[in-house]
Write a protein that holds these residues in place. Sequence first.
Motif, PDB file in Angstrom:
ATOM      1  N   LYS A 279       8.560  -0.770   9.578  1.00  0.00           N
ATOM      2  CA  LYS A 279       8.250   0.153  10.681  1.00  0.00           C
ATOM      3  C   LYS A 279       8.152  -0.578  12.026  1.00  0.00           C
ATOM      4  O   LYS A 279       7.365  -0.177  12.884  1.00  0.00           O
ATOM      5  CB  LYS A 279       6.950   0.925  10.405  1.00  0.00           C
ATOM      6  CG  LYS A 279       6.954   1.679   9.066  1.00  0.00           C
ATOM      7  CD  LYS A 279       5.802   2.650   8.945  1.00  0.00           C
ATOM      8  CE  LYS A 279       5.665   3.168   7.519  1.00  0.00           C
ATOM      9  NZ  LYS A 279       4.510   4.017   7.307  1.00  0.00           N
TER      10      LYS A 279
ATOM     11  N   HIS B 257       0.817  -1.225   0.000  1.00  0.00           N
ATOM     12  CA  HIS B 257       0.000   0.000   0.000  1.00  0.00           C
ATOM     13  C   HIS B 257       0.851   1.277   0.000  1.00  0.00           C
ATOM     14  O   HIS B 257       2.024   1.229   0.393  1.00  0.00           O
ATOM     15  CB  HIS B 257      -0.894   0.003   1.251  1.00  0.00           C
ATOM     16  CG  HIS B 257      -2.232  -0.625   1.032  1.00  0.00           C
ATOM     17  ND1 HIS B 257      -2.645  -1.764   1.688  1.00  0.00           N
ATOM     18  CD2 HIS B 257      -3.258  -0.272   0.216  1.00  0.00           C
ATOM     19  CE1 HIS B 257      -3.873  -2.084   1.295  1.00  0.00           C
ATOM     20  NE2 HIS B 257      -4.259  -1.199   0.391  1.00  0.00           N
ATOM     21  N   PRO B 258       0.259   2.400  -0.373  1.00  0.00           N
ATOM     22  CA  PRO B 258       0.986   3.666  -0.279  1.00  0.00           C
ATOM     23  C   PRO B 258       1.401   3.937   1.170  1.00  0.00           C
ATOM     24  O   PRO B 258       0.694   3.525   2.106  1.00  0.00           O
ATOM     25  CB  PRO B 258      -0.046   4.706  -0.735  1.00  0.00           C
ATOM     26  CG  PRO B 258      -1.049   3.953  -1.550  1.00  0.00           C
ATOM     27  CD  PRO B 258      -1.071   2.569  -0.987  1.00  0.00           C
ATOM     28  N   ASN B 259       2.533   4.581   1.314  1.00  0.00           N
ATOM     29  CA  ASN B 259       3.041   5.004   2.634  1.00  0.00           C
ATOM     30  C   ASN B 259       3.507   3.887   3.570  1.00  0.00           C
ATOM     31  O   ASN B 259       3.761   4.130   4.745  1.00  0.00           O
ATOM     32  CB  ASN B 259       1.998   5.852   3.394  1.00  0.00           C
ATOM     33  CG  ASN B 259       1.776   7.169   2.697  1.00  0.00           C
ATOM     34  OD1 ASN B 259       2.729   7.795   2.240  1.00  0.00           O
ATOM     35  ND2 ASN B 259       0.531   7.561   2.571  1.00  0.00           N
ATOM     36  N   VAL B 260       3.606   2.664   3.057  1.00  0.00           N
ATOM     37  CA  VAL B 260       4.121   1.600   3.927  1.00  0.00           C
ATOM     38  C   VAL B 260       5.647   1.667   4.013  1.00  0.00           C
ATOM     39  O   VAL B 260       6.250   1.014   4.867  1.00  0.00           O
ATOM     40  CB  VAL B 260       3.697   0.182   3.451  1.00  0.00           C
ATOM     41  CG1 VAL B 260       2.189   0.013   3.539  1.00  0.00           C
ATOM     42  CG2 VAL B 260       4.197  -0.095   2.044  1.00  0.00           C
ATOM     43  N   GLY B 261       6.253   2.450   3.116  1.00  0.00           N
ATOM     44  CA  GLY B 261       7.715   2.616   3.183  1.00  0.00           C
ATOM     45  C   GLY B 261       8.457   2.054   1.980  1.00  0.00           C
ATOM     46  O   GLY B 261       9.636   1.741   2.057  1.00  0.00           O
ATOM     47  N   LYS B 262       7.762   1.974   0.831  1.00  0.00           N
ATOM     48  CA  LYS B 262       8.400   1.373  -0.351  1.00  0.00           C
ATOM     49  C   LYS B 262       9.586   2.198  -0.838  1.00  0.00           C
ATOM     50  O   LYS B 262      10.669   1.664  -1.077  1.00  0.00           O
ATOM     51  CB  LYS B 262       7.365   1.219  -1.490  1.00  0.00           C
ATOM     52  CG  LYS B 262       6.260   0.228  -1.147  1.00  0.00           C
ATOM     53  CD  LYS B 262       5.349  -0.037  -2.324  1.00  0.00           C
ATOM     54  CE  LYS B 262       4.592   1.202  -2.769  1.00  0.00           C
ATOM     55  NZ  LYS B 262       3.668   1.708  -1.729  1.00  0.00           N
ATOM     56  N   SER B 263       9.372   3.502  -0.979  1.00  0.00           N
ATOM     57  CA  SER B 263      10.483   4.292  -1.519  1.00  0.00           C
ATOM     58  C   SER B 263      11.597   4.442  -0.490  1.00  0.00           C
ATOM     59  O   SER B 263      12.773   4.512  -0.852  1.00  0.00           O
ATOM     60  CB  SER B 263       9.999   5.645  -2.037  1.00  0.00           C
ATOM     61  OG  SER B 263       9.426   6.389  -1.008  1.00  0.00           O
ATOM     62  N   THR B 264      11.230   4.445   0.785  1.00  0.00           N
ATOM     63  CA  THR B 264      12.272   4.497   1.832  1.00  0.00           C
ATOM     64  C   THR B 264      13.134   3.232   1.743  1.00  0.00           C
ATOM     65  O   THR B 264      14.354   3.292   1.827  1.00  0.00           O
ATOM     66  CB  THR B 264      11.624   4.581   3.230  1.00  0.00           C
ATOM     67  OG1 THR B 264      10.661   5.642   3.220  1.00  0.00           O
ATOM     68  CG2 THR B 264      12.663   4.859   4.296  1.00  0.00           C
TER      69      THR B 264
ATOM     70  N   ASP C 234      10.048  -0.386  14.268  1.00  0.00           N
ATOM     71  CA  ASP C 234      10.503   0.533  15.316  1.00  0.00           C
ATOM     72  C   ASP C 234       9.335   1.246  15.996  1.00  0.00           C
ATOM     73  O   ASP C 234       9.456   1.712  17.121  1.00  0.00           O
ATOM     74  CB  ASP C 234      11.496   1.560  14.737  1.00  0.00           C
ATOM     75  CG  ASP C 234      10.952   2.281  13.511  1.00  0.00           C
ATOM     76  OD1 ASP C 234      10.409   1.598  12.611  1.00  0.00           O
ATOM     77  OD2 ASP C 234      11.063   3.516  13.433  1.00  0.00           O
ATOM     78  N   ILE C 235       8.194   1.326  15.318  1.00  0.00           N
ATOM     79  CA  ILE C 235       7.069   2.041  15.937  1.00  0.00           C
ATOM     80  C   ILE C 235       5.791   1.198  16.052  1.00  0.00           C
ATOM     81  O   ILE C 235       4.806   1.648  16.626  1.00  0.00           O
ATOM     82  CB  ILE C 235       6.736   3.349  15.171  1.00  0.00           C
ATOM     83  CG1 ILE C 235       6.583   3.080  13.665  1.00  0.00           C
ATOM     84  CG2 ILE C 235       7.783   4.421  15.420  1.00  0.00           C
ATOM     85  CD1 ILE C 235       5.927   4.225  12.912  1.00  0.00           C
TER      86      ILE C 235
ATOM     87  N   SER D   2      13.130  -2.255   9.571  1.00  0.00           N
ATOM     88  CA  SER D   2      12.794  -0.841   9.624  1.00  0.00           C
ATOM     89  C   SER D   2      13.595  -0.175   8.513  1.00  0.00           C
ATOM     90  O   SER D   2      14.817  -0.078   8.589  1.00  0.00           O
ATOM     91  CB  SER D   2      13.155  -0.226  10.974  1.00  0.00           C
ATOM     92  OG  SER D   2      13.098   1.187  10.854  1.00  0.00           O
ATOM     93  N   ALA D   3      12.888   0.229   7.472  1.00  0.00           N
ATOM     94  CA  ALA D   3      13.583   0.858   6.339  1.00  0.00           C
ATOM     95  C   ALA D   3      14.239   2.150   6.798  1.00  0.00           C
ATOM     96  O   ALA D   3      15.235   2.594   6.236  1.00  0.00           O
ATOM     97  CB  ALA D   3      12.598   1.130   5.199  1.00  0.00           C
ATOM     98  N   LEU D   4      13.650   2.727   7.860  1.00  0.00           N
ATOM     99  CA  LEU D   4      14.144   4.025   8.323  1.00  0.00           C
ATOM    100  C   LEU D   4      15.452   3.894   9.101  1.00  0.00           C
ATOM    101  O   LEU D   4      16.399   4.627   8.852  1.00  0.00           O
ATOM    102  CB  LEU D   4      13.076   4.680   9.211  1.00  0.00           C
ATOM    103  CG  LEU D   4      13.106   6.195   9.284  1.00  0.00           C
ATOM    104  CD1 LEU D   4      12.999   6.833   7.906  1.00  0.00           C
ATOM    105  CD2 LEU D   4      11.982   6.711  10.190  1.00  0.00           C
TER     106      LEU D   4
HETATM  107  P1  GDP Z   1       5.706   4.605   0.075  1.00  0.00           P
HETATM  108  O1  GDP Z   1       4.537   5.446  -0.275  1.00  0.00           O
HETATM  109  O2  GDP Z   1       5.310   3.185   0.318  1.00  0.00           O
HETATM  110  O3  GDP Z   1       6.871   4.741  -0.845  1.00  0.00           O
HETATM  111  O4  GDP Z   1       6.178   5.100   1.545  1.00  0.00           O
HETATM  112  P2  GDP Z   1       7.390   6.056   1.933  1.00  0.00           P
HETATM  113  O5  GDP Z   1       8.698   5.386   1.738  1.00  0.00           O
HETATM  114  O6  GDP Z   1       7.190   7.373   1.312  1.00  0.00           O
HETATM  115  O7  GDP Z   1       7.159   6.144   3.503  1.00  0.00           O
HETATM  116  C1  GDP Z   1       5.999   6.720   4.070  1.00  0.00           C
HETATM  117  C2  GDP Z   1       6.332   7.287   5.440  1.00  0.00           C
HETATM  118  O8  GDP Z   1       6.724   6.259   6.306  1.00  0.00           O
HETATM  119  C3  GDP Z   1       7.495   8.265   5.385  1.00  0.00           C
HETATM  120  O9  GDP Z   1       7.203   9.340   6.250  1.00  0.00           O
HETATM  121  C4  GDP Z   1       8.660   7.439   5.915  1.00  0.00           C
HETATM  122  O10 GDP Z   1       9.629   8.234   6.556  1.00  0.00           O
HETATM  123  C5  GDP Z   1       7.977   6.547   6.899  1.00  0.00           C
HETATM  124  N1  GDP Z   1       8.704   5.282   7.095  1.00  0.00           N
HETATM  125  C6  GDP Z   1       9.168   4.442   6.148  1.00  0.00           C
HETATM  126  N2  GDP Z   1       9.791   3.391   6.715  1.00  0.00           N
HETATM  127  C7  GDP Z   1       9.732   3.573   8.037  1.00  0.00           C
HETATM  128  C8  GDP Z   1      10.195   2.810   9.167  1.00  0.00           C
HETATM  129  O11 GDP Z   1      10.810   1.758   9.053  1.00  0.00           O
HETATM  130  N3  GDP Z   1       9.925   3.326  10.401  1.00  0.00           N
HETATM  131  C9  GDP Z   1       9.271   4.501  10.559  1.00  0.00           C
HETATM  132  N4  GDP Z   1       9.067   4.915  11.807  1.00  0.00           N
HETATM  133  N5  GDP Z   1       8.810   5.226   9.543  1.00  0.00           N
HETATM  134  C10 GDP Z   1       9.039   4.777   8.292  1.00  0.00           C
END
Ligand code: GDP
Length: 357
Positions: A289, A175-182, A291-292, A316-318
Amino acid sequence: MKNPFEKMPTVLTADELIDKAFRRAEKAASALTPKGGPRAKARQREELRIRTVSNVIRDNLRKLLDRTPGVSELPAFYRELVDTLVDRDQFHRSLARVNWAIKTIRNLEQRYVEKIRYSRDPDEIARLRRSFYGRAADVIKDIAEDLEYLNQARNVLKDLPVVDLELPTVVIAGHPNVGKSTLLRALTNAKPEVASYPFTTKGINVGQFEEHYLKYQVIDTPGLLDRPLSERNEVERQAILALKHLGKVIVYIFDPSEYCGYPIEEQTHLFEEIHREFGEFPFIVVLNKVDIADEEKIKAVEEFVRSKGIEPLRISALNGEGLDELKERVIKLVKPMVEEQAKRIMEKELRKYREEL
Ligand code: GDP
Protein backbone atom coordinates in the motif's frame (compact mmCIF):
# COMPACT_ATOMS: atom_id res chain seq x y z
CA MET A 1 -1.22 -34.01 -4.63
CA LYS A 2 -4.82 -34.58 -3.77
CA ASN A 3 -6.25 -34.68 -0.30
CA PRO A 4 -5.14 -38.18 0.76
CA PHE A 5 -8.55 -38.82 2.32
CA GLU A 6 -10.51 -37.72 -0.70
CA LYS A 7 -11.50 -41.28 -1.58
CA MET A 8 -12.33 -42.37 1.95
CA PRO A 9 -15.96 -43.54 1.72
CA THR A 10 -18.75 -42.66 4.15
CA VAL A 11 -18.71 -45.25 6.87
CA LEU A 12 -22.01 -47.01 7.55
CA THR A 13 -23.02 -47.54 11.15
CA ALA A 14 -23.04 -51.10 12.42
CA ASP A 15 -26.85 -51.27 12.15
CA GLU A 16 -26.86 -49.89 8.62
CA LEU A 17 -24.22 -52.33 7.51
CA ILE A 18 -25.99 -55.34 9.03
CA ASP A 19 -29.26 -54.19 7.52
CA LYS A 20 -27.76 -53.73 4.10
CA ALA A 21 -26.14 -57.17 4.15
CA PHE A 22 -29.31 -58.95 5.29
CA ARG A 23 -31.46 -57.14 2.75
CA ARG A 24 -29.12 -58.03 -0.09
CA ALA A 25 -29.09 -61.64 1.05
CA GLU A 26 -32.90 -61.80 1.01
CA LYS A 27 -32.97 -60.29 -2.44
CA ALA A 28 -30.42 -62.77 -3.73
CA ALA A 29 -32.25 -65.69 -2.12
CA SER A 30 -35.58 -64.69 -3.60
CA ALA A 31 -34.05 -64.41 -7.07
CA LEU A 32 -32.66 -67.92 -6.80
CA THR A 33 -34.45 -70.92 -8.28
CA PRO A 34 -32.96 -73.80 -6.35
CA LYS A 35 -32.89 -77.22 -7.89
CA GLY A 36 -33.24 -80.71 -6.46
CA GLY A 37 -35.03 -82.02 -3.39
CA PRO A 38 -35.94 -80.03 -0.25
CA ARG A 39 -32.52 -80.59 1.34
CA ALA A 40 -30.59 -79.51 -1.75
CA LYS A 41 -32.85 -76.50 -2.14
CA ALA A 42 -32.40 -75.43 1.48
CA ARG A 43 -28.63 -75.82 1.16
CA GLN A 44 -28.44 -73.68 -1.96
CA ARG A 45 -30.67 -70.97 -0.54
CA GLU A 46 -28.98 -70.74 2.86
CA GLU A 47 -25.49 -70.96 1.43
CA LEU A 48 -26.31 -68.10 -0.91
CA ARG A 49 -27.61 -66.04 2.03
CA ILE A 50 -24.48 -66.66 4.05
CA ARG A 51 -22.16 -65.89 1.15
CA THR A 52 -24.07 -62.74 0.28
CA VAL A 53 -24.04 -61.40 3.85
CA SER A 54 -20.33 -62.12 4.11
CA ASN A 55 -19.54 -60.55 0.72
CA VAL A 56 -21.52 -57.39 1.34
CA ILE A 57 -19.92 -56.82 4.73
CA ARG A 58 -16.41 -57.66 3.62
CA ASP A 59 -16.61 -55.63 0.41
CA ASN A 60 -17.85 -52.64 2.32
CA LEU A 61 -15.17 -52.83 5.00
CA ARG A 62 -12.43 -53.70 2.53
CA LYS A 63 -13.27 -50.64 0.48
CA LEU A 64 -13.01 -48.55 3.63
CA LEU A 65 -9.55 -49.95 4.41
CA ASP A 66 -8.29 -49.70 0.84
CA ARG A 67 -9.30 -46.08 0.52
CA THR A 68 -8.06 -44.90 3.89
CA PRO A 69 -4.36 -44.16 4.03
CA GLY A 70 -2.46 -44.89 7.22
CA VAL A 71 -1.46 -41.69 8.95
CA SER A 72 2.18 -42.72 9.33
CA GLU A 73 2.65 -43.07 5.57
CA LEU A 74 1.44 -39.57 4.77
CA PRO A 75 3.72 -36.71 3.78
CA ALA A 76 4.71 -34.68 6.84
CA PHE A 77 2.39 -31.78 6.06
CA TYR A 78 -0.70 -33.98 6.06
CA ARG A 79 0.54 -36.15 8.89
CA GLU A 80 0.83 -33.20 11.23
CA LEU A 81 -2.53 -31.83 10.26
CA VAL A 82 -4.17 -35.19 10.76
CA ASP A 83 -2.59 -35.41 14.20
CA THR A 84 -4.33 -32.20 15.18
CA LEU A 85 -7.65 -33.54 14.03
CA VAL A 86 -7.78 -37.17 15.05
CA ASP A 87 -6.08 -39.36 17.59
CA ARG A 88 -3.63 -41.32 15.48
CA ASP A 89 -3.60 -44.36 17.81
CA GLN A 90 -7.34 -44.61 17.94
CA PHE A 91 -7.58 -44.12 14.19
CA HIS A 92 -5.15 -46.96 13.53
CA ARG A 93 -6.71 -49.15 16.19
CA SER A 94 -10.13 -48.71 14.59
CA LEU A 95 -8.74 -49.59 11.17
CA ALA A 96 -7.08 -52.68 12.65
CA ARG A 97 -10.37 -53.74 14.20
CA VAL A 98 -12.14 -53.36 10.88
CA ASN A 99 -9.50 -55.66 9.44
CA TRP A 100 -10.17 -58.11 12.25
CA ALA A 101 -13.91 -58.03 11.44
CA ILE A 102 -13.25 -58.82 7.79
CA LYS A 103 -11.20 -61.88 8.68
CA THR A 104 -13.62 -63.07 11.33
CA ILE A 105 -16.61 -62.83 9.01
CA ARG A 106 -14.69 -64.74 6.36
CA ASN A 107 -13.91 -67.51 8.86
CA LEU A 108 -17.49 -67.72 10.03
CA GLU A 109 -18.69 -67.90 6.45
CA GLN A 110 -16.41 -70.82 5.67
CA ARG A 111 -17.27 -72.69 8.83
CA TYR A 112 -21.03 -72.31 8.45
CA VAL A 113 -21.07 -73.14 4.75
CA GLU A 114 -19.18 -76.30 5.57
CA LYS A 115 -21.58 -77.22 8.36
CA ILE A 116 -24.51 -76.69 5.99
CA ARG A 117 -22.93 -78.92 3.39
CA TYR A 118 -22.66 -81.74 5.92
CA SER A 119 -26.15 -81.26 7.30
CA ARG A 120 -28.95 -83.54 6.13
CA ASP A 121 -31.87 -81.76 7.73
CA PRO A 122 -33.47 -78.69 6.06
CA ASP A 123 -34.58 -77.35 9.48
CA GLU A 124 -31.07 -77.61 10.84
CA ILE A 125 -29.74 -75.91 7.71
CA ALA A 126 -32.06 -72.96 8.35
CA ARG A 127 -31.01 -72.91 12.00
CA LEU A 128 -27.35 -72.84 11.02
CA ARG A 129 -27.92 -69.95 8.68
CA ARG A 130 -29.75 -68.02 11.45
CA SER A 131 -26.92 -68.74 13.79
CA PHE A 132 -24.45 -67.38 11.22
CA TYR A 133 -26.57 -64.23 10.91
CA GLY A 134 -26.46 -63.75 14.66
CA ARG A 135 -22.72 -64.19 14.88
CA ALA A 136 -21.98 -61.99 11.90
CA ALA A 137 -24.16 -59.27 13.43
CA ASP A 138 -22.29 -59.64 16.73
CA VAL A 139 -18.94 -59.14 15.00
CA ILE A 140 -20.17 -55.95 13.37
CA LYS A 141 -21.72 -54.72 16.62
CA ASP A 142 -18.34 -55.34 18.22
CA ILE A 143 -16.78 -52.76 15.94
CA ALA A 144 -19.73 -50.33 16.11
CA GLU A 145 -17.73 -47.70 17.97
CA ASP A 146 -14.82 -48.02 15.57
CA LEU A 147 -17.08 -47.49 12.61
CA GLU A 148 -18.57 -44.43 14.24
CA TYR A 149 -15.16 -43.06 15.07
CA LEU A 150 -13.91 -43.63 11.52
CA ASN A 151 -16.92 -41.85 10.11
CA GLN A 152 -16.37 -38.85 12.36
CA ALA A 153 -12.72 -38.81 11.36
CA ARG A 154 -13.68 -39.00 7.71
CA ASN A 155 -15.96 -36.01 8.00
CA VAL A 156 -13.05 -33.94 9.27
CA LEU A 157 -10.33 -35.40 7.08
CA LYS A 158 -12.13 -35.00 3.80
CA ASP A 159 -11.77 -31.22 4.33
CA LEU A 160 -7.99 -31.23 4.43
CA PRO A 161 -6.59 -28.72 1.99
CA VAL A 162 -5.55 -29.74 -1.47
CA VAL A 163 -2.12 -28.34 -2.10
CA ASP A 164 0.62 -29.45 -4.42
CA LEU A 165 3.32 -30.82 -2.15
CA GLU A 166 5.71 -31.13 -5.06
CA LEU A 167 5.76 -27.45 -5.91
CA PRO A 168 8.00 -24.92 -4.19
CA THR A 169 5.69 -22.79 -2.17
CA VAL A 170 5.56 -19.21 -1.08
CA VAL A 171 3.57 -18.68 2.09
CA ILE A 172 2.17 -15.22 2.64
CA ALA A 173 1.90 -13.88 6.18
CA GLY A 174 0.80 -10.65 7.82
CA HIS A 175 -2.14 -9.13 9.70
CA PRO A 176 -5.65 -9.24 8.24
CA ASN A 177 -6.37 -6.60 5.60
CA VAL A 178 -2.73 -5.82 4.84
CA GLY A 179 -3.35 -7.05 1.30
CA LYS A 180 -2.43 -10.75 1.34
CA SER A 181 -5.17 -11.97 -0.95
CA THR A 182 -4.76 -8.96 -3.23
CA LEU A 183 -1.09 -9.85 -3.56
CA LEU A 184 -1.85 -13.50 -4.22
CA ARG A 185 -4.21 -12.54 -7.00
CA ALA A 186 -1.67 -10.12 -8.45
CA LEU A 187 1.17 -12.63 -8.41
CA THR A 188 -0.70 -15.60 -9.78
CA ASN A 189 -2.61 -15.18 -12.98
CA ALA A 190 -4.94 -18.10 -12.42
CA LYS A 191 -7.91 -17.51 -10.17
CA PRO A 192 -6.76 -18.75 -6.80
CA GLU A 193 -8.37 -21.91 -5.59
CA VAL A 194 -9.83 -21.89 -2.16
CA ALA A 195 -8.91 -25.03 -0.29
CA SER A 196 -10.41 -25.79 3.06
CA TYR A 197 -8.11 -25.94 6.03
CA PRO A 198 -8.89 -26.96 9.57
CA PHE A 199 -9.17 -24.11 12.06
CA THR A 200 -9.84 -21.42 9.54
CA THR A 201 -13.35 -20.90 8.35
CA LYS A 202 -12.11 -19.09 5.28
CA GLY A 203 -9.92 -21.90 3.99
CA ILE A 204 -6.58 -21.21 2.40
CA ASN A 205 -6.11 -19.62 -1.00
CA VAL A 206 -3.79 -21.36 -3.38
CA GLY A 207 -2.54 -19.86 -6.62
CA GLN A 208 0.22 -20.75 -9.05
CA PHE A 209 2.44 -18.91 -11.47
CA GLU A 210 4.81 -20.15 -14.10
CA GLU A 211 8.12 -18.63 -15.04
CA HIS A 212 10.46 -20.13 -17.60
CA TYR A 213 8.49 -23.35 -17.63
CA LEU A 214 8.81 -23.79 -13.90
CA LYS A 215 5.81 -23.64 -11.63
CA TYR A 216 5.55 -21.92 -8.27
CA GLN A 217 2.75 -22.07 -5.74
CA VAL A 218 1.59 -19.19 -3.57
CA ILE A 219 -0.49 -19.75 -0.48
CA ASP A 220 -2.43 -17.23 1.54
CA THR A 221 -3.64 -18.46 4.89
CA PRO A 222 -6.39 -16.23 6.24
CA GLY A 223 -6.80 -16.80 9.94
CA LEU A 224 -3.49 -18.60 10.34
CA LEU A 225 -0.41 -16.46 10.04
CA ASP A 226 -2.21 -13.24 10.86
CA ARG A 227 -2.27 -13.08 14.61
CA PRO A 228 0.26 -13.83 17.31
CA LEU A 229 1.11 -17.46 17.75
CA SER A 230 1.24 -16.93 21.48
CA GLU A 231 -2.54 -16.40 21.41
CA ARG A 232 -3.14 -19.78 19.84
CA ASN A 233 -4.08 -23.00 21.51
CA GLU A 234 -1.96 -26.09 21.08
CA VAL A 235 -4.00 -27.55 18.25
CA GLU A 236 -4.06 -24.32 16.27
CA ARG A 237 -0.33 -23.97 16.70
CA GLN A 238 0.23 -27.39 15.27
CA ALA A 239 -1.98 -26.61 12.30
CA ILE A 240 0.13 -23.52 11.72
CA LEU A 241 3.38 -25.40 12.10
CA ALA A 242 2.25 -27.92 9.52
CA LEU A 243 2.68 -25.07 7.04
CA LYS A 244 6.39 -25.42 7.54
CA HIS A 245 6.28 -28.52 5.42
CA LEU A 246 4.94 -26.47 2.56
CA GLY A 247 6.73 -23.19 2.89
CA LYS A 248 10.04 -22.63 1.18
CA VAL A 249 9.87 -18.87 1.31
CA ILE A 250 7.77 -16.65 3.54
CA VAL A 251 6.58 -13.36 2.14
CA TYR A 252 5.72 -11.15 5.08
CA ILE A 253 3.49 -8.15 4.39
CA PHE A 254 3.48 -4.91 6.33
CA ASP A 255 0.85 -2.26 5.82
CA PRO A 256 2.59 1.01 6.70
CA SER A 257 -0.60 2.92 5.81
CA GLU A 258 -2.21 1.27 8.84
CA TYR A 259 -5.48 1.18 6.89
CA CYS A 260 -5.60 -2.48 7.79
CA GLY A 261 -6.49 -1.38 11.32
CA TYR A 262 -3.30 -2.60 13.02
CA PRO A 263 -0.79 -0.01 14.17
CA ILE A 264 2.77 -0.48 13.01
CA GLU A 265 3.87 -1.47 16.48
CA GLU A 266 1.50 -4.41 16.47
CA GLN A 267 2.64 -5.39 13.01
CA THR A 268 6.28 -5.44 14.02
CA HIS A 269 5.36 -7.56 17.02
CA LEU A 270 3.61 -10.15 14.84
CA PHE A 271 6.51 -10.11 12.41
CA GLU A 272 8.94 -10.92 15.21
CA GLU A 273 6.88 -13.88 16.34
CA ILE A 274 6.53 -15.33 12.90
CA HIS A 275 10.13 -14.65 12.06
CA ARG A 276 11.18 -16.50 15.19
CA GLU A 277 8.86 -19.44 14.55
CA PHE A 278 9.75 -19.80 10.87
CA GLY A 279 13.37 -18.78 11.31
CA GLU A 280 14.75 -21.56 9.14
CA PHE A 281 13.04 -20.15 6.05
CA PRO A 282 14.18 -17.29 3.87
CA PHE A 283 11.95 -14.25 4.43
CA ILE A 284 11.01 -11.63 1.93
CA VAL A 285 9.49 -8.60 3.57
CA VAL A 286 7.28 -6.25 1.60
CA LEU A 287 5.71 -2.93 2.53
CA ASN A 288 2.36 -2.87 0.79
CA LYS A 289 0.00 0.00 0.00
CA VAL A 290 2.88 2.40 -0.65
CA ASP A 291 0.45 4.21 -2.96
CA ILE A 292 -1.42 5.53 0.08
CA ALA A 293 1.03 5.24 3.00
CA ASP A 294 2.91 8.19 4.54
CA GLU A 295 6.56 8.31 3.60
CA GLU A 296 7.44 8.76 7.26
CA LYS A 297 5.71 5.55 8.30
CA ILE A 298 7.17 3.67 5.37
CA LYS A 299 10.62 4.73 6.49
CA ALA A 300 9.96 3.71 10.07
CA VAL A 301 8.96 0.21 9.00
CA GLU A 302 11.90 -0.02 6.63
CA GLU A 303 14.24 0.86 9.42
CA PHE A 304 12.77 -1.84 11.60
CA VAL A 305 13.04 -4.46 8.86
CA ARG A 306 16.64 -3.53 8.09
CA SER A 307 17.46 -3.89 11.77
CA LYS A 308 16.52 -7.55 11.31
CA GLY A 309 19.03 -7.88 8.51
CA ILE A 310 16.44 -7.95 5.74
CA GLU A 311 16.19 -5.50 2.86
CA PRO A 312 12.49 -4.62 2.53
CA LEU A 313 10.69 -4.04 -0.73
CA ARG A 314 8.04 -1.41 -1.41
CA ILE A 315 5.03 -2.62 -3.32
CA SER A 316 1.45 -1.88 -4.14
CA ALA A 317 -0.49 -5.08 -4.66
CA LEU A 318 -3.31 -2.94 -5.97
CA ASN A 319 -1.56 -1.01 -8.73
CA GLY A 320 1.25 -3.47 -9.39
CA GLU A 321 4.17 -1.35 -8.23
CA GLY A 322 7.19 -3.43 -7.19
CA LEU A 323 5.59 -6.75 -8.07
CA ASP A 324 8.06 -7.63 -10.81
CA GLU A 325 10.89 -7.19 -8.40
CA LEU A 326 9.07 -9.22 -5.77
CA LYS A 327 8.64 -12.06 -8.24
CA GLU A 328 12.29 -11.85 -9.13
CA ARG A 329 13.29 -12.11 -5.49
CA VAL A 330 11.00 -15.09 -4.97
CA ILE A 331 12.37 -16.84 -8.02
CA LYS A 332 15.94 -16.15 -7.06
CA LEU A 333 15.39 -17.78 -3.68
CA VAL A 334 13.26 -20.64 -4.85
CA LYS A 335 14.78 -21.41 -8.24
CA PRO A 336 17.61 -23.63 -7.00
CA MET A 337 15.01 -25.71 -5.13
CA VAL A 338 12.76 -25.86 -8.18
CA GLU A 339 15.59 -26.94 -10.41
CA GLU A 340 16.64 -29.57 -7.92
CA GLN A 341 13.06 -30.84 -7.90
CA ALA A 342 12.84 -30.78 -11.70
CA LYS A 343 16.09 -32.73 -11.89
CA ARG A 344 14.77 -35.35 -9.49
CA ILE A 345 11.57 -35.75 -11.47
CA MET A 346 13.50 -36.02 -14.72
CA GLU A 347 15.89 -38.61 -13.31
CA LYS A 348 12.94 -40.64 -12.07
CA GLU A 349 11.35 -40.50 -15.51
CA LEU A 350 14.62 -41.47 -17.14
CA ARG A 351 15.05 -44.42 -14.81
CA LYS A 352 11.54 -45.57 -15.61
CA TYR A 353 12.23 -45.19 -19.30
CA ARG A 354 15.47 -47.17 -19.07
CA GLU A 355 13.78 -49.93 -17.13
CA GLU A 356 11.14 -50.20 -19.81
CA LEU A 357 13.73 -50.51 -22.58
P1 GDP B 1 -5.92 -9.59 3.44
O1 GDP B 1 -6.94 -9.66 4.51
O2 GDP B 1 -4.54 -9.41 4.00
O3 GDP B 1 -6.00 -10.67 2.42
O4 GDP B 1 -6.18 -8.18 2.68
P2 GDP B 1 -6.92 -7.91 1.30
O5 GDP B 1 -6.11 -8.38 0.15
O6 GDP B 1 -8.31 -8.37 1.39
O7 GDP B 1 -6.86 -6.32 1.27
C1 GDP B 1 -7.51 -5.52 2.23
C2 GDP B 1 -7.87 -4.18 1.62
O8 GDP B 1 -6.71 -3.49 1.25
C3 GDP B 1 -8.69 -4.34 0.35
O9 GDP B 1 -9.69 -3.34 0.34
C4 GDP B 1 -7.66 -4.09 -0.75
O10 GDP B 1 -8.25 -3.54 -1.91
C5 GDP B 1 -6.76 -3.09 -0.10
N1 GDP B 1 -5.40 -3.13 -0.66
C6 GDP B 1 -4.62 -4.21 -0.84
N2 GDP B 1 -3.44 -3.86 -1.38
C7 GDP B 1 -3.47 -2.53 -1.55
C8 GDP B 1 -2.53 -1.57 -2.06
O11 GDP B 1 -1.43 -1.88 -2.49
N3 GDP B 1 -2.94 -0.26 -2.06
C9 GDP B 1 -4.16 0.11 -1.62
N4 GDP B 1 -4.46 1.40 -1.67
N5 GDP B 1 -5.05 -0.75 -1.12
C10 GDP B 1 -4.72 -2.06 -1.09
